[in-house]
Enzyme design. Structure first.
Site, PDB file in Angstrom:
ATOM      1  N   GLY A  16      37.766 -49.334  10.257  1.00  0.00           N
ATOM      2  CA  GLY A  16      37.577 -49.623   8.845  1.00  0.00           C
ATOM      3  C   GLY A  16      36.720 -48.603   8.118  1.00  0.00           C
ATOM      4  N   SER A  17      36.465 -47.443   8.724  1.00  0.00           N
ATOM      5  CA  SER A  17      35.587 -46.467   8.061  1.00  0.00           C
ATOM      6  C   SER A  17      36.263 -45.825   6.850  1.00  0.00           C
ATOM      7  CB  SER A  17      35.100 -45.398   9.044  1.00  0.00           C
ATOM      8  OG  SER A  17      36.153 -44.539   9.429  1.00  0.00           O
ATOM      9  N   ILE A  86      56.275 -48.871  11.143  1.00  0.00           N
ATOM     10  CA  ILE A  86      56.605 -49.747  10.021  1.00  0.00           C
ATOM     11  C   ILE A  86      58.116 -50.018  10.044  1.00  0.00           C
ATOM     12  CG2 ILE A  86      56.570 -50.012   7.509  1.00  0.00           C
ATOM     13  CD1 ILE A  86      53.797 -49.956   8.799  1.00  0.00           C
ATOM     14  N   HIS A 102      46.332 -38.782   8.619  1.00  0.00           N
ATOM     15  CA  HIS A 102      46.460 -38.285   9.994  1.00  0.00           C
ATOM     16  C   HIS A 102      45.391 -37.220  10.248  1.00  0.00           C
ATOM     17  CE1 HIS A 102      48.554 -37.494  13.757  1.00  0.00           C
ATOM     18  NE2 HIS A 102      48.389 -36.199  13.504  1.00  0.00           N
ATOM     19  N   ASP A 143      54.580 -39.733  11.497  1.00  0.00           N
ATOM     20  CA  ASP A 143      53.922 -38.559  10.905  1.00  0.00           C
ATOM     21  C   ASP A 143      54.895 -37.545  10.306  1.00  0.00           C
ATOM     22  OD1 ASP A 143      51.490 -39.634  11.864  1.00  0.00           O
ATOM     23  OD2 ASP A 143      51.753 -38.636  13.797  1.00  0.00           O
TER      24      ASP A 143
END
Length: 196
Positions: A16-17, A86, A102, A143
């Site tokens: 969560g940073s 996803i 990323h 990615d």
């Protein structure tokens, strides 16, 4: 004239940073956006950040991500630390509305298996002098979505994967909120043009 706030959901399963860095800018009114939800698995550390900033938490259970996102209907989904692919029905429903960050300069050091500390291990093993951060749209391949923004981070001669990861993370915190800010601005411009 009041500018409409971008309504975004945070999709996170990590520490969560990045979420906290974004929310600091929201709280400081430097970002014309509102986080309408944290979407996360149960037990995620990001829940602590959501509670700190009063962001509603939506727990992912099994395959209910589509239904959670459909009920929230955000303008943007910002991913961070979420490793699952996803599903295509979500990509179709929210085309060009899901972004991810990323910890390398894509297309290098991306793809299946390139996440977290593994990215920095591969960077150091390759002997490159520059790495960095990429924010990109999410598509069906890991990615491989269209790149939105990149910032470079030098690889130092004495770097370990851990020291490099720490510096790259600082750059993630610098770039991600700015990308959301720019998307919020463009979103407002599009809405303004459509109402002329």
């Amino acid at each position: 004239m009041n500018r409409a706030k971008l309504r975004f959901s945070m999709l996170s399963a990590g520490r969560g940073s990045n979420f906290e860095a974004i929310m600091q800018h929201v709280a400081a009114n430097e970002l014309n956006a509102e986080c309408i939800s944290l979407i996360t698995p149960a037990g995620s550390k990001a829940i602590e950040v959501a509670n700190k900033y009063g962001v509603p938490v939506r727990i992912i259970e099994g395959d209910n991500l589509f239904y959670v996102l459909q009920s929230e209907n955000p303008d943007l989904v910002a991913m961070s630390g979420y490793m699952r692919k996803i599903p295509e029905n979500i990509l179709e429903r929210f085309e060009n509305k899901i972004i991810n960050i990323h910890p390398a300069l894509l297309p290098s050091f991306g793809g299946n298996g390139c996440y977290g500390i593994h990215v920095h291990e591969k960077v150091i093993q390759a002997g490159v002098k520059i790495t960095g951060v990429t924010v990109h749209f999410v598509n069906k391949d890991y990615d491989a979505g269209k790149i939105i923004a990149q910032n470079a981070v030098p690889v130092l001669p004495n770097d370990t994967p851990e020291t490099l990861a720490k510096r790259v993370l600082q750059e993630e915190h610098n770039i991600y909120w700015q990308v959301i800010r720019d998307i919020a601005f463009m979103n407002n411009s599009t809405i303004g043009a459509a109402t002329l």
